[in-house]
Structures are given as structure tokens and as C-alpha cells.
Design a protein around this motif. Structure first.
Motif, PDB file in Angstrom:
ATOM      1  N   MET A   1      12.009  -7.360  -5.930  1.00 33.89           N
ATOM      2  CA  MET A   1      10.640  -6.846  -5.967  1.00 33.89           C
ATOM      3  C   MET A   1      10.597  -5.464  -6.607  1.00 33.89           C
ATOM      4  SD  MET A   1       7.996  -6.978  -2.783  1.00 33.89           S
ATOM      5  CE  MET A   1       7.269  -8.582  -2.564  1.00 33.89           C
ATOM      6  N   LYS A   2       9.680  -5.295  -7.547  1.00 33.93           N
ATOM      7  CA  LYS A   2       9.568  -4.014  -8.220  1.00 33.93           C
ATOM      8  C   LYS A   2       8.757  -3.029  -7.380  1.00 33.93           C
ATOM      9  CE  LYS A   2      11.141  -4.886 -12.583  1.00 33.93           C
ATOM     10  NZ  LYS A   2      10.641  -6.105 -13.258  1.00 33.93           N
ATOM     11  N   VAL A   3       9.123  -1.760  -7.554  1.00 30.85           N
ATOM     12  CA  VAL A   3       8.472  -0.701  -6.784  1.00 30.85           C
ATOM     13  C   VAL A   3       6.946  -0.744  -6.939  1.00 30.85           C
ATOM     14  CG1 VAL A   3       8.139   1.797  -6.632  1.00 30.85           C
ATOM     15  CG2 VAL A   3      10.436   0.852  -6.743  1.00 30.85           C
ATOM     16  N   GLN A   4       6.527  -0.907  -8.192  1.00 34.53           N
ATOM     17  CA  GLN A   4       5.091  -0.906  -8.445  1.00 34.53           C
ATOM     18  C   GLN A   4       4.382  -2.029  -7.692  1.00 34.53           C
ATOM     19  OE1 GLN A   4       4.412  -0.842 -12.625  1.00 34.53           O
ATOM     20  NE2 GLN A   4       2.421   0.166 -12.456  1.00 34.53           N
ATOM     21  N   LYS A   5       5.051  -3.160  -7.674  1.00 35.44           N
ATOM     22  CA  LYS A   5       4.508  -4.332  -6.987  1.00 35.44           C
ATOM     23  C   LYS A   5       4.422  -4.081  -5.480  1.00 35.44           C
ATOM     24  CE  LYS A   5       3.390  -8.683  -6.462  1.00 35.44           C
ATOM     25  NZ  LYS A   5       1.975  -8.998  -6.708  1.00 35.44           N
ATOM     26  N   GLU A   9       1.094  -3.891  -3.096  1.00 35.81           N
ATOM     27  CA  GLU A   9       0.924  -4.696  -1.884  1.00 35.81           C
ATOM     28  C   GLU A   9       0.650  -3.837  -0.662  1.00 35.81           C
ATOM     29  OE1 GLU A   9       2.968  -8.066  -0.809  1.00 35.81           O
ATOM     30  OE2 GLU A   9       3.288  -8.811  -2.850  1.00 35.81           O
ATOM     31  N   ILE A  10       1.307  -2.677  -0.600  1.00 38.20           N
ATOM     32  CA  ILE A  10       1.052  -1.744   0.512  1.00 38.20           C
ATOM     33  C   ILE A  10      -0.419  -1.328   0.510  1.00 38.20           C
ATOM     34  CG2 ILE A  10       1.492   0.597   1.377  1.00 38.20           C
ATOM     35  CD1 ILE A  10       4.408   0.245   0.524  1.00 38.20           C
ATOM     36  N   ASN A  11      -0.924  -0.972  -0.661  1.00 38.10           N
ATOM     37  CA  ASN A  11      -2.318  -0.558  -0.751  1.00 38.10           C
ATOM     38  C   ASN A  11      -3.281  -1.673  -0.380  1.00 38.10           C
ATOM     39  OD1 ASN A  11      -2.159   2.165  -1.382  1.00 38.10           O
ATOM     40  ND2 ASN A  11      -1.772   1.730  -3.545  1.00 38.10           N
ATOM     41  N   GLN A  12      -2.985  -2.877  -0.854  1.00 36.68           N
ATOM     42  CA  GLN A  12      -3.850  -4.006  -0.518  1.00 36.68           C
ATOM     43  C   GLN A  12      -3.843  -4.270   0.980  1.00 36.68           C
ATOM     44  OE1 GLN A  12      -2.418  -7.210  -2.958  1.00 36.68           O
ATOM     45  NE2 GLN A  12      -3.546  -6.522  -4.772  1.00 36.68           N
ATOM     46  N   LEU A  17      -6.255  -3.995   6.297  1.00 32.70           N
ATOM     47  CA  LEU A  17      -6.162  -3.521   7.672  1.00 32.70           C
ATOM     48  C   LEU A  17      -7.403  -2.720   8.052  1.00 32.70           C
ATOM     49  CD1 LEU A  17      -4.447  -3.256  10.249  1.00 32.70           C
ATOM     50  CD2 LEU A  17      -3.462  -1.205   9.275  1.00 32.70           C
ATOM     51  N   SER A  18      -7.820  -1.839   7.181  1.00 30.37           N
ATOM     52  CA  SER A  18      -8.969  -1.019   7.518  1.00 30.37           C
ATOM     53  C   SER A  18     -10.242  -1.864   7.564  1.00 30.37           C
ATOM     54  CB  SER A  18      -9.079   0.173   6.574  1.00 30.37           C
ATOM     55  OG  SER A  18     -10.001  -0.051   5.562  1.00 30.37           O
ATOM     56  N   PHE A  19     -10.285  -2.905   6.728  1.00 27.96           N
ATOM     57  CA  PHE A  19     -11.406  -3.839   6.797  1.00 27.96           C
ATOM     58  C   PHE A  19     -11.427  -4.547   8.153  1.00 27.96           C
ATOM     59  CE2 PHE A  19     -12.684  -8.328   6.425  1.00 27.96           C
ATOM     60  CZ  PHE A  19     -14.028  -8.168   6.108  1.00 27.96           C
ATOM     61  N   LEU A  20     -10.259  -4.993   8.600  1.00 31.94           N
ATOM     62  CA  LEU A  20     -10.150  -5.680   9.886  1.00 31.94           C
ATOM     63  C   LEU A  20     -10.518  -4.762  11.045  1.00 31.94           C
ATOM     64  CD1 LEU A  20      -6.835  -7.710   9.463  1.00 31.94           C
ATOM     65  CD2 LEU A  20      -9.158  -8.593   9.441  1.00 31.94           C
ATOM     66  N   GLU A  21     -10.035  -3.516  10.977  1.00 29.89           N
ATOM     67  CA  GLU A  21     -10.330  -2.564  12.052  1.00 29.89           C
ATOM     68  C   GLU A  21     -11.830  -2.279  12.142  1.00 29.89           C
ATOM     69  OE1 GLU A  21      -6.143  -0.058  12.349  1.00 29.89           O
ATOM     70  OE2 GLU A  21      -7.738   0.660  11.040  1.00 29.89           O
ATOM     71  N   ASN A  22     -12.457  -2.157  10.987  1.00 27.42           N
ATOM     72  CA  ASN A  22     -13.893  -1.921  10.976  1.00 27.42           C
ATOM     73  C   ASN A  22     -14.662  -3.117  11.514  1.00 27.42           C
ATOM     74  OD1 ASN A  22     -13.898   0.693  10.011  1.00 27.42           O
ATOM     75  ND2 ASN A  22     -13.894   0.050   7.863  1.00 27.42           N
ATOM     76  N   SER A  23     -14.211  -4.308  11.156  1.00 27.92           N
ATOM     77  CA  SER A  23     -14.857  -5.521  11.652  1.00 27.92           C
ATOM     78  C   SER A  23     -14.768  -5.589  13.169  1.00 27.92           C
ATOM     79  CB  SER A  23     -14.197  -6.776  11.067  1.00 27.92           C
ATOM     80  OG  SER A  23     -14.260  -6.751   9.679  1.00 27.92           O
ATOM     81  N   LEU A  24     -13.588  -5.303  13.680  1.00 26.37           N
ATOM     82  CA  LEU A  24     -13.362  -5.336  15.125  1.00 26.37           C
ATOM     83  C   LEU A  24     -14.237  -4.297  15.835  1.00 26.37           C
ATOM     84  CD1 LEU A  24     -11.732  -6.520  17.474  1.00 26.37           C
ATOM     85  CD2 LEU A  24     -10.000  -4.791  17.051  1.00 26.37           C
TER      86      LEU A  24
END
Ligand SMILES: [Zn+2]
Length: 55
Positions: A1-5, A9-12, A17-24
Motif C-alpha cells: 500500500m502506498k503512503v498516499q493511498k 483512506e485515513i481521511n475518508q 466517522l464524523s458523519f456517523l458521530e453527528n448522525s448519532l
């Protein structure tokens, strides 16, 4: 796996996660809580929100 990839993925995942937390949070803020528990804490049967009770 390349660093950029990996970073991508970390950002996505963070966004997701923040979408889920807000939904909750939104669900729990709009819930008509129905708490059940013992002397120390109780949990809402509908949204799983936990209230800690101090005496
Ligand atoms: Zn609730």
C-alpha cells in the motif's frame, strides 16, 4: 500500500466517522429517552444514550 493511498483512506475514514458521530448525536438529541438501569447509570432503550447518576 502506498503512503498516499493510506493517507487518502485515513481521511475518508475520518470523514465517515464524523458523519456517523453527528448522525448519532442528532438521533440522541431528538430521542424521547426511555431510560432503564440501576443506581449508577441508566441507558436509553431507544438510542443507547447513557446517563451517569451521582448520588
Ligand atoms: Zn434516547
Amino acid at each position: 500500500m502506498k503512503v498516499q493511498k493510506i493517507e487518502e483512506e485515513i481521511n475518508q475514514t475520518k470523514n465517515h466517522l464524523s458523519f456517523l458521530e453527528n448522525s448519532l448525536k442528532e438521533i440522541q438529541e431528538n430521542c424521547e429517552h426511555q431510560f432503564k438501569g440501576d443506581q449508577n447509570f441508566e441507558r436509553c432503550l431507544k438510542c443507547n444514550k447513557v446517563e451517569i447518576l451521582y448520588y
